[in-house]
Design a protein around this motif. Sequence first.
Motif, short mmCIF file in Angstrom:
data_model
loop_
_atom_site.label_atom_id
_atom_site.label_comp_id
_atom_site.label_asym_id
_atom_site.label_seq_id
_atom_site.Cartn_x
_atom_site.Cartn_y
_atom_site.Cartn_z
N GLY A 1 31.63 42.66 -62.55
CA GLY A 1 32.93 42.62 -61.89
C GLY A 1 34.11 42.68 -62.84
O GLY A 1 35.25 42.70 -62.40
N LEU B 1 40.30 42.82 -58.61
CA LEU B 1 39.16 43.72 -58.76
C LEU B 1 38.72 43.94 -60.21
O LEU B 1 37.54 44.20 -60.44
CB LEU B 1 39.49 45.09 -58.14
CG LEU B 1 39.89 45.06 -56.67
CD1 LEU B 1 40.37 46.43 -56.23
CD2 LEU B 1 38.74 44.57 -55.82
N CYS B 2 39.62 43.86 -61.17
CA CYS B 2 39.28 44.26 -62.54
C CYS B 2 38.82 43.10 -63.42
O CYS B 2 38.11 43.31 -64.39
CB CYS B 2 40.45 44.99 -63.19
SG CYS B 2 41.83 43.93 -63.65
#
Length: 155
Positions: free
Chosen positions: A129, A43-44
Motif C-alpha cells: 500500500g 492511497l500512496c
Amino acid sequence: MNKSININGKNFELDVPDDMPLLWYLRDKLELTGTKFGCGMGLCGACTVHLDGQAIRACVMPVAAVAGKSITTIEGLSENGSHPLQKAWIKHKVPQCGYCQAGQIMNAASFLAATPRPSSADIDNAMQGNICRCGTYQRIKLAVADAADELAKEV
C-alpha cells in the motif's frame, strides 16, 4: 470531547478546526515535516504515521478523530535514527528521491510490531500500500527483512 493529542510523547492542545487533516496539523502547526503529503486521498502512504501503534494515513484522518490518542511520526520513531528500520534503510541504500521513505518506514514499523518474524510474502503484502515513485521496492523489502532480524535479536 478531549481536545488534546499526544504526539511523539508530548501533549498538545488541539486549537484547530475538527476537520483539519492530521497531516496539516503535524506539518503546519507543529512543523513536523517528516510526514509528507503525497496524494491527499490515503492511497500512496507518504503520510503514514502511527495511531496508538497502528499505521494510518494522516492526510485523510481529521484531528477530531485522534483527540485523546497517541500519534508517532517519523521524528518520534527514534531520537537519533537508531531504530533498526532506519539503520537498515541506510545499509541497503533504500532511498533514491527519499520522498516516500518516512511513510514506508512507519508502515514497516507498525507491521513488524505485529509480525516480528515475517515471511517474504508477508513483507510484500504489508508494504504493497506504500508507493515508491523511484521503484526501490526490492531494497525496501531487503531492509524490512534485515530490520526484522535485528528486532528479533532485541527480544
